[in-house]
Design a protein around this motif. Structure first.
Motif, PDB file in Angstrom:
ATOM      1  N   THR A  62       0.836  -1.212   0.000  1.00 25.72           N
ATOM      2  CA  THR A  62       0.000   0.000   0.000  1.00 25.72           C
ATOM      3  C   THR A  62       0.867   1.257   0.000  1.00 25.72           C
ATOM      4  O   THR A  62       0.346   2.359   0.218  1.00 25.72           O
ATOM      5  CB  THR A  62      -0.960   0.017   1.213  1.00 25.72           C
ATOM      6  N   GLU A  63       2.158   1.097  -0.225  1.00 25.50           N
ATOM      7  CA  GLU A  63       3.058   2.255  -0.297  1.00 25.50           C
ATOM      8  C   GLU A  63       2.648   3.184  -1.439  1.00 25.50           C
ATOM      9  O   GLU A  63       2.290   2.739  -2.534  1.00 25.50           O
ATOM     10  CB  GLU A  63       4.497   1.804  -0.532  1.00 25.50           C
ATOM     11  N   GLY A  64       2.693   4.481  -1.178  1.00 26.24           N
ATOM     12  CA  GLY A  64       2.503   5.465  -2.233  1.00 26.24           C
ATOM     13  C   GLY A  64       1.075   5.720  -2.621  1.00 26.24           C
ATOM     14  O   GLY A  64       0.830   6.480  -3.576  1.00 26.24           O
ATOM     15  N   LEU A  65       0.100   5.130  -1.929  1.00 23.97           N
ATOM     16  CA  LEU A  65      -1.287   5.426  -2.252  1.00 23.97           C
ATOM     17  C   LEU A  65      -1.645   6.811  -1.720  1.00 23.97           C
ATOM     18  O   LEU A  65      -1.255   7.183  -0.617  1.00 23.97           O
ATOM     19  CB  LEU A  65      -2.228   4.365  -1.657  1.00 23.97           C
ATOM     20  N   PRO A  66      -2.408   7.581  -2.483  1.00 27.38           N
ATOM     21  CA  PRO A  66      -2.648   8.984  -2.100  1.00 27.38           C
ATOM     22  C   PRO A  66      -3.729   9.126  -1.041  1.00 27.38           C
ATOM     23  O   PRO A  66      -4.582   8.253  -0.855  1.00 27.38           O
ATOM     24  CB  PRO A  66      -3.108   9.616  -3.409  1.00 27.38           C
ATOM     25  N   LEU A  67      -3.693  10.262  -0.358  1.00 35.85           N
ATOM     26  CA  LEU A  67      -4.752  10.659   0.559  1.00 35.85           C
ATOM     27  C   LEU A  67      -5.572  11.760  -0.089  1.00 35.85           C
ATOM     28  O   LEU A  67      -5.099  12.462  -0.983  1.00 35.85           O
ATOM     29  CB  LEU A  67      -4.157  11.179   1.873  1.00 35.85           C
ATOM     30  N   TYR A  68      -6.810  11.918   0.365  1.00 27.23           N
ATOM     31  CA  TYR A  68      -7.597  13.050  -0.085  1.00 27.23           C
ATOM     32  C   TYR A  68      -6.990  14.337   0.460  1.00 27.23           C
ATOM     33  O   TYR A  68      -6.556  14.369   1.622  1.00 27.23           O
ATOM     34  CB  TYR A  68      -9.047  12.930   0.399  1.00 27.23           C
ATOM     35  N   PRO A  69      -6.948  15.390  -0.350  1.00 29.11           N
ATOM     36  CA  PRO A  69      -6.385  16.656   0.150  1.00 29.11           C
ATOM     37  C   PRO A  69      -7.291  17.289   1.199  1.00 29.11           C
ATOM     38  O   PRO A  69      -8.467  17.000   1.277  1.00 29.11           O
ATOM     39  CB  PRO A  69      -6.282  17.507  -1.117  1.00 29.11           C
TER      40      PRO A  69
END
Length: 201
Positions: free
Chosen positions: A194-201
């Motif tokens: 799950t490395e590098g998965l984005p978060l909502y801003p």
């Protein structure tokens, strides 16, 4: 992995469809593409998600699909897109963000039979996360999808649900394994990063 008992499909299955579900299904078909967003039928009625998926949502779905396909056998697909997954006798029509399904079961017309799915993956909506954490958690167990994974870009966390069992309220997942972005997560028989998965801003 355990699959919930099936309800059947095809012409004989349609004879067991409730009048309410048939009415809702007819309404969705009559609307076609004239309504923006996504329409689904749940155990509680029609859900209309008007939110256009944000880039972090779509990026996460694409990354999960790609990472799964790197470790899965060639006869399986981590599919993103249409058609819906439908259990008409069970009164549910949903569209997971990612569906792990055999290539052979992609053939034909109409909605996917939920009992052909090995796993469903949802990326939690920023505007309506209860649809993923509550509604779909309930519905996917009811229609027999053996593994359900949720990735939540709001918090950088998620969970994998499995082991469907009978309860007084109907089939439910018995096992929940939580994860934090950065850890490895196992969905059905396959482990991905799950490395590098984005978060909502």
């Amino acid at each position: 992995m355990t699959r919930a008992p099936g309800h059947g499909r095809g012409a004989s299955a349609m004879t067991t469809v409730s009048p309410l579900y048939r009415t809702m299904r007819d309404a969705l078909e009559s609307l076609g593409d004239s309504v923006p967003g996504k329409l689904e039928i749940t155990k509680e009625g029609i859900v209309h998600d008007m939110t256009v998926p944000r880039r972090p949502h779509e990026f996460t779905a694409a990354q999960v699909s790609r990472r799964l396909e790197r470790v899965m056998p060639d006869d399986l697909l981590a599919h993103t897109g249409e058609p819906d997954v439908e259990d008409a006798p069970g009164g549910v029509m949903r569209r997971p963000d990612v569906m792990v399904i055999p290539w052979a079961d992609m053939e034909g017309d109409g909605s996917f039979d939920p009992r052909t799915l090995i796993a469903a993956v949802e990326i939690a909506s920023r505007s309506n996360p209860d649809n993923d954490w509550v509604g779909k958690l309930r519905d996917y167990a009811v229609i027999g999808i053996p593994v359900y994974a949720i990735f939540d870009p709001r918090t950088g966390t998620g969970a994998v649900f499995s082991d469907i069992h009978a309860t007084p309220d109907g089939p439910r997942y018995a096992t929940r394994k939580d994860f934090v972005y950065g850890e490895e997560v196992t969905i059905a028989d396959w482990t991905i990063s799950t490395e590098g998965l984005p978060l909502y801003p």
